[in-house]
Enzyme design. Sequence first.
Site, PDB file in Angstrom:
ATOM      1  N   SER A 113       0.789  -1.185  -0.117  1.00 41.21           N
ATOM      2  CA  SER A 113      -0.009   0.150  -0.107  1.00 41.21           C
ATOM      3  C   SER A 113       0.959   1.125  -0.191  1.00 41.21           C
ATOM      4  O   SER A 113       1.264   1.708   1.126  1.00 41.21           O
ATOM      5  CB  SER A 113      -0.978   0.225   1.160  1.00 41.21           C
ATOM      6  OG  SER A 113      -1.693  -1.237   1.201  1.00 41.21           O
ATOM      7  N   LYS A 188      -6.516   2.195  -3.147  1.00 45.12           N
ATOM      8  CA  LYS A 188      -6.387   1.444  -1.808  1.00 45.12           C
ATOM      9  C   LYS A 188      -6.195   2.373  -0.726  1.00 45.12           C
ATOM     10  O   LYS A 188      -6.880   2.245   0.501  1.00 45.12           O
ATOM     11  CB  LYS A 188      -5.121   0.842  -1.938  1.00 45.12           C
ATOM     12  CG  LYS A 188      -4.454   0.180  -0.701  1.00 45.12           C
ATOM     13  CD  LYS A 188      -5.296  -0.847  -0.315  1.00 45.12           C
ATOM     14  CE  LYS A 188      -4.950  -1.301   1.099  1.00 45.12           C
ATOM     15  NZ  LYS A 188      -5.709  -2.358   1.907  1.00 45.12           N
ATOM     16  N   LYS A 257      -0.218   4.900   8.247  1.00 47.36           N
ATOM     17  CA  LYS A 257       0.499   5.390   7.025  1.00 47.36           C
ATOM     18  C   LYS A 257      -0.525   5.523   5.747  1.00 47.36           C
ATOM     19  O   LYS A 257      -0.402   6.525   5.015  1.00 47.36           O
ATOM     20  CB  LYS A 257       1.652   4.295   6.706  1.00 47.36           C
ATOM     21  CG  LYS A 257       2.207   4.287   5.503  1.00 47.36           C
ATOM     22  CD  LYS A 257       2.343   2.945   4.335  1.00 47.36           C
ATOM     23  CE  LYS A 257       1.214   2.185   4.566  1.00 47.36           C
ATOM     24  NZ  LYS A 257       1.458   0.904   3.705  1.00 47.36           N
TER      25      LYS A 257
HETATM   26  P1  NAD Z   1       4.629  -6.747   7.546  1.00 52.18           P
HETATM   27  O1  NAD Z   1       5.211  -5.613   8.598  1.00 52.18           O
HETATM   28  O2  NAD Z   1       4.126  -7.826   8.032  1.00 52.18           O
HETATM   29  O3  NAD Z   1       5.764  -7.242   6.490  1.00 52.18           O
HETATM   30  C1  NAD Z   1       6.515  -6.489   5.687  1.00 52.18           C
HETATM   31  C2  NAD Z   1       7.914  -7.120   5.375  1.00 52.18           C
HETATM   32  O4  NAD Z   1       8.787  -6.396   4.672  1.00 52.18           O
HETATM   33  C3  NAD Z   1       8.367  -7.622   6.501  1.00 52.18           C
HETATM   34  O5  NAD Z   1       8.766  -9.037   6.827  1.00 52.18           O
HETATM   35  C4  NAD Z   1      10.001  -6.807   6.579  1.00 52.18           C
HETATM   36  O6  NAD Z   1      11.054  -7.547   7.316  1.00 52.18           O
HETATM   37  C5  NAD Z   1      10.012  -6.723   5.260  1.00 52.18           C
HETATM   38  N1  NAD Z   1      11.021  -5.646   4.992  1.00 52.18           N
HETATM   39  C6  NAD Z   1      10.979  -4.229   5.416  1.00 52.18           C
HETATM   40  N2  NAD Z   1      11.967  -3.621   4.795  1.00 52.18           N
HETATM   41  C7  NAD Z   1      12.342  -4.529   4.051  1.00 52.18           C
HETATM   42  C8  NAD Z   1      13.650  -4.257   2.934  1.00 52.18           C
HETATM   43  N3  NAD Z   1      14.440  -3.045   2.827  1.00 52.18           N
HETATM   44  N4  NAD Z   1      14.164  -5.398   2.171  1.00 52.18           N
HETATM   45  C9  NAD Z   1      13.263  -6.510   2.457  1.00 52.18           C
HETATM   46  N5  NAD Z   1      12.293  -6.609   3.088  1.00 52.18           N
HETATM   47  C10 NAD Z   1      11.947  -5.724   3.797  1.00 52.18           C
HETATM   48  O7  NAD Z   1       3.583  -6.113   6.731  1.00 52.18           O
HETATM   49  P2  NAD Z   1       2.127  -6.635   6.065  1.00 52.18           P
HETATM   50  O8  NAD Z   1       1.119  -6.377   7.050  1.00 52.18           O
HETATM   51  O9  NAD Z   1       2.607  -7.932   5.452  1.00 52.18           O
HETATM   52  O10 NAD Z   1       2.079  -5.606   4.918  1.00 52.18           O
HETATM   53  C11 NAD Z   1       2.794  -5.301   3.608  1.00 52.18           C
HETATM   54  C12 NAD Z   1       2.061  -4.321   2.910  1.00 52.18           C
HETATM   55  O11 NAD Z   1       0.827  -4.679   2.465  1.00 52.18           O
HETATM   56  C13 NAD Z   1       1.878  -2.878   3.611  1.00 52.18           C
HETATM   57  O12 NAD Z   1       2.164  -1.865   2.587  1.00 52.18           O
HETATM   58  C14 NAD Z   1       0.586  -2.952   4.101  1.00 52.18           C
HETATM   59  O13 NAD Z   1       0.011  -1.635   4.340  1.00 52.18           O
HETATM   60  C15 NAD Z   1      -0.191  -3.754   3.108  1.00 52.18           C
HETATM   61  N6  NAD Z   1      -1.434  -4.470   3.329  1.00 52.18           N
HETATM   62  C16 NAD Z   1      -1.380  -5.270   4.634  1.00 52.18           C
HETATM   63  C17 NAD Z   1      -2.679  -5.950   4.936  1.00 52.18           C
HETATM   64  C18 NAD Z   1      -2.588  -6.531   6.290  1.00 52.18           C
HETATM   65  O14 NAD Z   1      -3.767  -7.064   6.748  1.00 52.18           O
HETATM   66  N7  NAD Z   1      -1.573  -6.963   7.171  1.00 52.18           N
HETATM   67  C19 NAD Z   1      -3.651  -5.867   4.170  1.00 52.18           C
HETATM   68  C20 NAD Z   1      -3.717  -5.079   3.091  1.00 52.18           C
HETATM   69  C21 NAD Z   1      -2.390  -4.625   2.537  1.00 52.18           C
END
Ligand code: NAD
Length: 314
Positions: A113, A188, A257
């Site tokens: 997102s 989104k 965010k």
């Molecule tokens: P999360 O924090 O669980 O996962 C993010 C991952 O990115 C982590 O494992 C972290 O180690 C990795 N990361 C961070 N910096 C990095 C880098 N420089 N290189 C490689 N890996 C790196 O987040 P999430 O909940 O999986 O969400 C991911 C995206 O999806 C976000 O943008 C969030 O807003 C969106 N989203 C989340 C949900 C939800 O329900 N969790 C739903 C829809 C959308």
Amino acid sequence: MSERSGAGGELVPPAAIGFIGLGQMGIPMAHQLLRAGYIVNAFDAAEAARANFEAVTGTAAEESAAAACHHVAAVITMLPDGKIVRDVLLGVGDEVGALAAAEPGTIFIDMSSSSPVDTRALAAALQPDGYAVVDAPVSGGVKRALDGSLAIMAGGAAATVERVRPLLSAMGSAVFATGPLGSGHAMKALNNYVSAAGLVAAAEAILVGRRFGLDPGTIVDVLNASTGRNNSTEKKMKQQVLSGDFASGFSLALMTKDLHTAAGIARHAGIAAPLAEVCEDLWAEADTKLGAGADHTEIYRFLAGLQAGGEDKP
Ligand code: NAD
């Protein structure tokens, strides 16, 4: 190209796909691609996330983002935000980004997102070198990531979106072509604004209603049978808030965010969005107060803390 593309150039199994970001959403999404028959070169900066991916899928993770981008038809990013996506692909300072390992023609699909403004800036940096970009954020949370039924909103050149549609369909049950590049990310952020506002409204209704002798469960039941019903009253209030679980899998920091993005694109467009601005401030305050690791449903706890008498029990 022929061995990894359908007749119209669509990316069908067993095309090789890079996948960067193995968090709450990334692992189940990458798992769906593996189940559909794609080859997945997956990477996360956190060792624990890579280990988790290997435990869940039985597939070895890559040791670098560059390795995930090497010799693949498309690279999916599922990272916290667009700034991190940019840093990973283009590198920071003198560091070489993962993009250097990708062949021209590779399609970059940012499913995080991210801000649409960041996305357009990233595409401006990638496209002159022959890379295509699609923004394809998702909605539905961990539950729908696990069963491949996410809603996916894809922005970008129509022909490119069609090429990646089979790939997106492996992770989602509804794939919308939303228009030009950045439109998916704008959609989104706007969706999450509406979702966050609905959650706050429902939480406030419960906190106020209790003072009038209403039982919280009854409040939710009445809302769900009435016009006040929304996704939070149906899927979050009893399950995450009143149960005291606060474990939806979507962090309060990420929702904050998204609200910043939504209010920001309204400002960017010169459109007054007063409620979005109130939500942006409220969630930012909650994020500061509750700290890293808070689930987004804990906004209820924050709102309860604002009441005279302080913190309330669900
Ligand atoms: P999360 O924090 O669980 O996962 C993010 C991952 O990115 C982590 O494992 C972290 O180690 C990795 N990361 C961070 N910096 C990095 C880098 N420089 N290189 C490689 N890996 C790196 O987040 P999430 O909940 O999986 O969400 C991911 C995206 O999806 C976000 O943008 C969030 O807003 C969106 N989203 C989340 C949900 C939800 O329900 N969790 C739903 C829809 C959308």
